[in-house]
Design a protein around this motif. Structure first.
Motif, short mmCIF file in Angstrom:
data_model
loop_
_atom_site.label_atom_id
_atom_site.label_comp_id
_atom_site.label_asym_id
_atom_site.label_seq_id
_atom_site.Cartn_x
_atom_site.Cartn_y
_atom_site.Cartn_z
N GLN A 221 -1.68 2.20 -13.51
CA GLN A 221 -3.06 2.67 -13.52
C GLN A 221 -3.43 3.23 -12.15
O GLN A 221 -2.65 3.12 -11.21
CB GLN A 221 -4.00 1.52 -13.93
CG GLN A 221 -3.69 0.95 -15.31
CD GLN A 221 -4.56 -0.25 -15.68
OE1 GLN A 221 -5.72 -0.34 -15.30
NE2 GLN A 221 -3.98 -1.17 -16.43
N HIS A 222 -4.62 3.83 -12.04
CA HIS A 222 -5.10 4.47 -10.81
C HIS A 222 -4.10 5.54 -10.34
O HIS A 222 -3.74 5.60 -9.16
CB HIS A 222 -5.31 3.44 -9.69
CG HIS A 222 -6.26 2.33 -10.03
ND1 HIS A 222 -7.58 2.57 -10.37
CD2 HIS A 222 -6.09 0.99 -10.09
CE1 HIS A 222 -8.18 1.41 -10.61
NE2 HIS A 222 -7.29 0.44 -10.46
N ILE B 33 -8.26 6.31 -5.25
CA ILE B 33 -8.47 5.10 -4.47
C ILE B 33 -7.17 4.62 -3.82
O ILE B 33 -7.17 4.12 -2.69
CB ILE B 33 -9.11 4.00 -5.36
CG1 ILE B 33 -9.64 2.87 -4.48
CG2 ILE B 33 -8.13 3.46 -6.41
CD1 ILE B 33 -10.57 1.94 -5.21
N PHE C 294 -10.90 -2.86 -4.50
CA PHE C 294 -11.59 -2.11 -5.56
C PHE C 294 -10.61 -1.71 -6.66
O PHE C 294 -10.95 -1.73 -7.85
CB PHE C 294 -12.28 -0.88 -4.98
CG PHE C 294 -13.61 -1.17 -4.35
CD1 PHE C 294 -14.66 -1.67 -5.10
CD2 PHE C 294 -13.83 -0.94 -3.00
CE1 PHE C 294 -15.90 -1.95 -4.54
CE2 PHE C 294 -15.05 -1.21 -2.41
CZ PHE C 294 -16.09 -1.72 -3.18
N ALA C 295 -9.40 -1.32 -6.27
CA ALA C 295 -8.38 -0.99 -7.28
C ALA C 295 -8.05 -2.21 -8.12
O ALA C 295 -7.86 -2.11 -9.34
CB ALA C 295 -7.13 -0.46 -6.58
N TRP C 296 -7.98 -3.38 -7.50
CA TRP C 296 -7.73 -4.63 -8.21
C TRP C 296 -8.84 -4.89 -9.22
O TRP C 296 -8.60 -5.19 -10.39
CB TRP C 296 -7.64 -5.76 -7.19
CG TRP C 296 -7.25 -7.11 -7.73
CD1 TRP C 296 -7.60 -7.67 -8.92
CD2 TRP C 296 -6.42 -8.07 -7.07
NE1 TRP C 296 -7.06 -8.93 -9.04
CE2 TRP C 296 -6.33 -9.20 -7.93
CE3 TRP C 296 -5.77 -8.11 -5.85
CZ2 TRP C 296 -5.62 -10.35 -7.57
CZ3 TRP C 296 -5.06 -9.25 -5.50
CH2 TRP C 296 -4.98 -10.35 -6.36
N LEU C 297 -10.10 -4.77 -8.76
CA LEU C 297 -11.24 -5.04 -9.64
C LEU C 297 -11.30 -4.04 -10.79
O LEU C 297 -11.79 -4.37 -11.88
CB LEU C 297 -12.55 -4.97 -8.83
CG LEU C 297 -12.71 -6.06 -7.75
CD1 LEU C 297 -13.98 -5.81 -6.94
CD2 LEU C 297 -12.74 -7.45 -8.37
N GLY C 298 -10.80 -2.81 -10.57
CA GLY C 298 -10.83 -1.80 -11.62
C GLY C 298 -9.59 -1.78 -12.48
O GLY C 298 -9.47 -0.91 -13.36
N PHE C 299 -8.68 -2.71 -12.28
CA PHE C 299 -7.45 -2.75 -13.05
C PHE C 299 -7.68 -3.43 -14.39
O PHE C 299 -8.29 -4.51 -14.46
CB PHE C 299 -6.36 -3.50 -12.26
CG PHE C 299 -4.99 -3.44 -12.89
CD1 PHE C 299 -4.16 -2.37 -12.66
CD2 PHE C 299 -4.54 -4.46 -13.72
CE1 PHE C 299 -2.90 -2.30 -13.23
CE2 PHE C 299 -3.29 -4.41 -14.30
CZ PHE C 299 -2.46 -3.33 -14.05
N ASN C 300 -7.20 -2.82 -15.46
CA ASN C 300 -7.38 -3.36 -16.80
C ASN C 300 -6.08 -4.03 -17.25
O ASN C 300 -5.09 -3.34 -17.54
CB ASN C 300 -7.74 -2.24 -17.78
CG ASN C 300 -7.91 -2.75 -19.20
OD1 ASN C 300 -7.97 -3.96 -19.45
ND2 ASN C 300 -7.98 -1.82 -20.15
#
Length: 495
Positions: free
Chosen positions: A58-59, A2, A45-51
């Protein structure tokens, strides 16, 4: 993949505009907006998928490139990088949509904007130290052409000064990067290895020289006083959208680089020099505000406020690096505030420079004394300018206040006297913006000004989106702070 998509889709759009002829102004703008918008969507989307509870980076995407040198295509992001990269993508979309005179070369203009977006995002998203330098240098090329070909006044002189000055800083940065690379037992440009191993911890003079090279190169880009002299003229002669990118994105390459390189990779050395760096930041805060107050040119005034606000950011970074007291909570707060300041300054000053572009499009004049009384003819322009100005001076409920409050709270716990003196910069900033608003919008309308058109739909739509971001961060900053806090806690050793 992404982040790779977010990084390269602007370059694909730039390539299409560069090699295919026959684009009209509207077609070129739509292609550029679609490319920049897709990149922004990928970052969202990368922000929303960041833990926030996960690892620092990450990513991650990684492909071996030059194994013998330890060079690879590596991209990944922590919360700090994601926040600044997403803000940058928003600002690029805004700059592309905002009206500007392209002088019959819309295809080339929008291609350079997209090229610049890809290079800037590369700085924020790469995890390879050599690629960091490559992307860092490529941003100079994009901005050089935007100023030199589409600027006004002495644009070519300003572009040349910008390029030579900041390229000299890049060479110093390269020396520091080589010093870091050679300090490893098994040389590699992998940032994760350098952060984990801290290879220059306790190595004395050598570490100090590497730190000096890195900080000088990054301080020119930020810029810190007295390395700032390239900035005002570059802003004055650049087109409005390019000024918005220069202030909102490119200056952040310097402060982000301070976090990613010396703070993360040379924590012990940075701690040794944290107080001198903090004092330089205080000088930038006070000098930028005082000199801005004396400017009669709208764009030059806004340019000097950028020096002031970047001083807040560097102050927060220096406080985060300090080990004067065992107070990781205060240091984390200062680093979070410095990151929020980067995001807030990008939106606020980006909006102010777009507004200054609207003034130029209508009158070809930046002199504050040639205006007055515009609140009656252009209430929308007045409203957006007032909002951005109040956000920049740190009014509660707006993004600037959230950042400055965190920076000064963290600073007060470590260097209380610096915090007290730094607050004087906020007072001067308030004075300079109130004076600017009075001279532009209130009083009598000059007889030679004639009819001053109100903002067009595209102008107020773009400014409305940026203003919404300023208000949302000011009223409900939790979504941004949650992203940043986890990474800042790891970097200062609080987690």
């Amino acid at each position: 993949m992404i982040l790779t998509f977010a990084l390269f889709i602007p370059w694909l759009g730039a390539l299409a505009l560069a090699v295919l002829n026959g684009w009209t102004q509207g077609q070129a703008r739509r292609v550029a907006a679609a490319s920049a918008g897709l990149s922004l969507l990928a970052l969202v989307f990368a922000w929303l998928g960041f833990n926030p509870d996960g690892p620092l980076f990450q990513h991650i995407d990684e492909v071996s490139w030059v194994p013998s040198l330890g060079v690879a295509y590596r991209v990944g992001a922590d919360g700090i990088a994601l926040a600044v990269a997403t803000m940058s993508a928003v600002l690029f979309v805004a700059a592309i949509f905002y009206p500007v005179e392209t002088r019959g070369q819309p295809r080339q203009y929008y291609a350079w904007l997209l090229f610049l977006q890809g290079a800037a995002l590369g700085v924020f998203l790469t995890l390879d130290l050599l690629l960091f330098y490559v992307f860092f240098d490529l941003t100079l090329v994009g901005m050089f052409f935007l100023i030199g070909r589409w600027g006004h006044g002495e644009a070519q002189t300003a572009a040349l000064k910008f390029f030579l000055y900041t390229f000299a800083g890049s060479l110093l940065l390269l020396l520091g990067i080589i010093g870091l690379y050679l300090s490893l037992e098994t040389p590699t440009f992998d940032m994760r290895v350098l952060i984990a191993e801290q290879p220059l911890a306790g190595t004395g003079t050598y570490a100090g020289l590497v730190f000096l090279a890195l900080m000088l190169g990054l301080a020119i880009k930020t810029p810190l006083v007295p390395l700032h002299t390239w900035l005002p003229q570059a802003h004055v002669d650049a087109p409005g959208p390019a000024s918005a990118i220069l202030a909102g994105v490119l200056l952040k390459l310097g402060t982000f680089g301070m976090i990613r390189l010396p703070l993360a990779m040379m924590a012990e050395t940075f701690a040794t020099y944290a107080l001198p760096v903090a004092i330089l930041a205080l000088v930038a805060i006070l000098y930028g505000a005082l000199v801005a107050l004396g400017q009669a040119n709208l764009k030059r005034r806004i340019a000097y406020t950028s020096i002031n606000h970047m001083g807040y950011t560097v102050l927060g970074i220096a406080v985060a690096a300090s080990l004067l007291t065992d107070n990781p909570a205060a240091r984390q707060l200062a680093l979070t505030g410095a990151t929020v300041e980067m995001v807030a300054h990008g939106l606020i000053t980006g909006a102010l420079f777009l507004i200054s572009g609207s003034f130029w499009q209508r009158t070809g004049d930046y002199a504050l004394d040639h205006y007055g009384g515009l609140a009656y003819q252009a209430p929308l322009l007045t409203g957006f300018t007032v909002l951005a100005a109040f956000a920049s001076l740190g009014m509660p409920g707006l993004a600037g206040f959230v950042a400055e409050f965190q920076v000064f709270t963290g600073t007060f716990a470590i260097y209380p006297w610096l915090a007290v003196l730094g607050v004087l910069g906020i007072l001067v900033t308030a004075a300079l913006f109130l004076d600017m608003l009075r001279r532009l919008f209130f009083g009598r309308l000059p007889t030679n000004l004639g009819h001053f058109p109100e903002l067009s739909r595209r102008e107020w739509s773009v400014l409305g989106v940026l203003s919404l971001g300023i208000v949302v961060i000011g009223v409900y900053p939790r979504f941004l702070l949650t992203l940043i806090d986890a990474s800042s806690a790891i970097l200062v050793g609080g987690r």
